[in-house]
Scaffold this active site. Structure first.
Site, PDB file in Angstrom:
ATOM      1  N   GLU A  35       6.883  -9.468   9.956  1.00  0.00           N
ATOM      2  CA  GLU A  35       7.075  -7.985   9.253  1.00  0.00           C
ATOM      3  C   GLU A  35       6.291  -7.504  10.360  1.00  0.00           C
ATOM      4  O   GLU A  35       5.555  -7.572  10.903  1.00  0.00           O
ATOM      5  CB  GLU A  35       6.170  -7.136   8.319  1.00  0.00           C
ATOM      6  CG  GLU A  35       5.798  -5.758   7.553  1.00  0.00           C
ATOM      7  CD  GLU A  35       4.888  -5.603   7.003  1.00  0.00           C
ATOM      8  OE1 GLU A  35       4.759  -6.821   5.404  1.00  0.00           O
ATOM      9  OE2 GLU A  35       4.248  -4.683   6.610  1.00  0.00           O
ATOM     10  N   TYR A  84       3.420   6.482  18.520  1.00  0.00           N
ATOM     11  CA  TYR A  84       4.571   5.103  18.152  1.00  0.00           C
ATOM     12  C   TYR A  84       5.065   5.087  19.847  1.00  0.00           C
ATOM     13  O   TYR A  84       5.450   3.984  20.767  1.00  0.00           O
ATOM     14  CB  TYR A  84       5.697   5.769  17.576  1.00  0.00           C
ATOM     15  CG  TYR A  84       5.601   5.473  16.228  1.00  0.00           C
ATOM     16  CD1 TYR A  84       5.518   4.828  15.568  1.00  0.00           C
ATOM     17  CD2 TYR A  84       5.564   6.269  15.797  1.00  0.00           C
ATOM     18  CE1 TYR A  84       4.715   5.041  14.270  1.00  0.00           C
ATOM     19  CE2 TYR A  84       5.423   6.847  14.657  1.00  0.00           C
ATOM     20  CZ  TYR A  84       4.842   5.919  13.601  1.00  0.00           C
ATOM     21  OH  TYR A  84       4.056   5.983  11.770  1.00  0.00           O
ATOM     22  N   SER A 114       2.510   0.671  15.088  1.00  0.00           N
ATOM     23  CA  SER A 114       0.842   1.081  15.100  1.00  0.00           C
ATOM     24  C   SER A 114       0.452   0.088  14.039  1.00  0.00           C
ATOM     25  O   SER A 114       0.653  -0.750  13.891  1.00  0.00           O
ATOM     26  CB  SER A 114       0.658   2.637  14.287  1.00  0.00           C
ATOM     27  OG  SER A 114       1.383   2.652  13.274  1.00  0.00           O
ATOM     28  N   HIS A 172       5.270  -3.448  12.709  1.00  0.00           N
ATOM     29  CA  HIS A 172       3.853  -2.549  12.560  1.00  0.00           C
ATOM     30  C   HIS A 172       4.222  -1.686  14.553  1.00  0.00           C
ATOM     31  O   HIS A 172       3.712  -2.753  14.900  1.00  0.00           O
ATOM     32  CB  HIS A 172       3.413  -2.326  11.651  1.00  0.00           C
ATOM     33  CG  HIS A 172       3.997  -2.200  10.346  1.00  0.00           C
ATOM     34  ND1 HIS A 172       5.175  -1.655   9.568  1.00  0.00           N
ATOM     35  CD2 HIS A 172       3.362  -2.843   9.581  1.00  0.00           C
ATOM     36  CE1 HIS A 172       5.311  -2.045   8.628  1.00  0.00           C
ATOM     37  NE2 HIS A 172       4.319  -3.024   8.299  1.00  0.00           N
ATOM     38  N   ARG A 187      -1.063   3.953   4.417  1.00  0.00           N
ATOM     39  CA  ARG A 187      -0.282   3.086   5.632  1.00  0.00           C
ATOM     40  C   ARG A 187      -0.842   2.128   5.120  1.00  0.00           C
ATOM     41  O   ARG A 187      -0.388   0.547   5.602  1.00  0.00           O
ATOM     42  CB  ARG A 187      -0.157   3.409   6.582  1.00  0.00           C
ATOM     43  CG  ARG A 187       0.371   4.873   6.590  1.00  0.00           C
ATOM     44  CD  ARG A 187       0.205   5.427   8.841  1.00  0.00           C
ATOM     45  NE  ARG A 187       1.330   6.638   8.652  1.00  0.00           N
ATOM     46  CZ  ARG A 187       2.171   6.826   8.431  1.00  0.00           C
ATOM     47  NH1 ARG A 187       3.145   6.482   8.173  1.00  0.00           N
ATOM     48  NH2 ARG A 187       2.020   8.186   8.677  1.00  0.00           N
ATOM     49  N   ASP A 202      11.117  -6.391  -3.283  1.00  0.00           N
ATOM     50  CA  ASP A 202      12.308  -7.259  -3.920  1.00  0.00           C
ATOM     51  C   ASP A 202      13.592  -7.831  -3.176  1.00  0.00           C
ATOM     52  O   ASP A 202      14.014  -9.376  -3.455  1.00  0.00           O
ATOM     53  CB  ASP A 202      13.053  -6.608  -5.514  1.00  0.00           C
ATOM     54  CG  ASP A 202      11.989  -6.580  -5.880  1.00  0.00           C
ATOM     55  OD1 ASP A 202      10.897  -7.130  -6.003  1.00  0.00           O
ATOM     56  OD2 ASP A 202      12.280  -5.887  -7.174  1.00  0.00           O
ATOM     57  N   ALA A 206       8.311   3.722   6.423  1.00  0.00           N
ATOM     58  CA  ALA A 206       7.684   4.558   5.355  1.00  0.00           C
ATOM     59  C   ALA A 206       8.034   3.703   4.456  1.00  0.00           C
ATOM     60  O   ALA A 206       7.541   3.373   3.046  1.00  0.00           O
ATOM     61  CB  ALA A 206       8.411   5.746   5.460  1.00  0.00           C
ATOM     62  N   ARG A 212       9.713  10.973  18.154  1.00  0.00           N
ATOM     63  CA  ARG A 212       8.745  10.649  17.665  1.00  0.00           C
ATOM     64  C   ARG A 212       7.330  10.599  17.995  1.00  0.00           C
ATOM     65  O   ARG A 212       7.184   9.324  18.135  1.00  0.00           O
ATOM     66  CB  ARG A 212       9.669  10.317  16.248  1.00  0.00           C
ATOM     67  CG  ARG A 212       8.744   9.463  15.090  1.00  0.00           C
ATOM     68  CD  ARG A 212       8.996   7.783  14.705  1.00  0.00           C
ATOM     69  NE  ARG A 212       8.276   8.280  12.811  1.00  0.00           N
ATOM     70  CZ  ARG A 212       7.927   7.501  12.287  1.00  0.00           C
ATOM     71  NH1 ARG A 212       8.894   6.185  12.519  1.00  0.00           N
ATOM     72  NH2 ARG A 212       7.828   7.375  11.658  1.00  0.00           N
ATOM     73  N   ASN A 226      13.342   6.794  10.284  1.00  0.00           N
ATOM     74  CA  ASN A 226      13.109   7.603  11.488  1.00  0.00           C
ATOM     75  C   ASN A 226      12.439   6.862  12.883  1.00  0.00           C
ATOM     76  O   ASN A 226      12.032   6.879  14.041  1.00  0.00           O
ATOM     77  CB  ASN A 226      11.477   8.012  11.191  1.00  0.00           C
ATOM     78  CG  ASN A 226      11.966   8.698   9.989  1.00  0.00           C
ATOM     79  OD1 ASN A 226      12.390  10.217   9.972  1.00  0.00           O
ATOM     80  ND2 ASN A 226      11.107   8.746   8.342  1.00  0.00           N
TER      81      ASN A 226
END
Ligand code: DQA
Length: 144
Positions: A97, A22, A101, A99, A110, A86, A76, A17, A10
């Site tokens: 990592e 976002y 939001s 995000h 979440r 993994d 997601a 979106r 997405n």
């Protein structure tokens, strides 16, 4: 130094979106931001997005085989994919990592990330600026 910026499902629809969550930055804007930041930092940045988990796994395997640092927004998959986790666990170079939001102030489902325990660090809630910050950290800390 090469860096892969990988985006999950997405995220190709950024800008269209849920802009209240976002923002209005489009995916093309995000690609420009990452490439521009990379150019400033002397990084060779490649930005990819997929809605297919197997394709993402292949990219993570490529990063593992080539010891390439990764900025990953698992979208997601963050919250349910043990397969993505993994694959991340096989990386030897840093993994940040990201995000857009702040997942911790959103729905309960979440709040858990399968990826965070195998990531070097996590940035959430700073919008697309989080990607630029992740690249800056990699430029400063992941030189071979
Ligand atoms: C996201 C947060 C996830 O919960 C969500 O499924 C996404 C995007 C973010 O960038 O804020 O698709 O990873």
């Amino acid at each position: 130094m090469k860096v892969l910026v990988l985006n999950g499902p997405n995220l190709g629809r950024l800008g269209r979106r849920e802009p209240d969550v976002y923002g209005h930055t489009t995916y093309d804007d995000l690609v420009r931001l990452c490439k521009g930041t990379g150019a400033e930092l002397g990084l060779e940045v490649e930005v990819r997005q997929t809605d297919h988990e197997g394709e993402m796994l292949g990219w993570l395997h490529e990063a593992a085989d080539e010891a390439v640092p990764v900025v990953l927004n698992p979208a997601a998959w963050t919250h349910y994919s043990i397969a993505v986790r993994d694959a991340c666990a096989q990386l030897t170079a840093p993994l940040v990592e990201v995000h857009i939001s702040n997942v911790h102030k959103r729905e309960e489902f979440r709040h858990h990330s399968y990826v965070s325990p195998v990531a070097t660090g996590v940035i959430a809630g700073l919008g697309v600026t989080g990607y630029a910050l992740a690249l800056r950290w990699i430029a400063e800390h992941a030189r071979p």
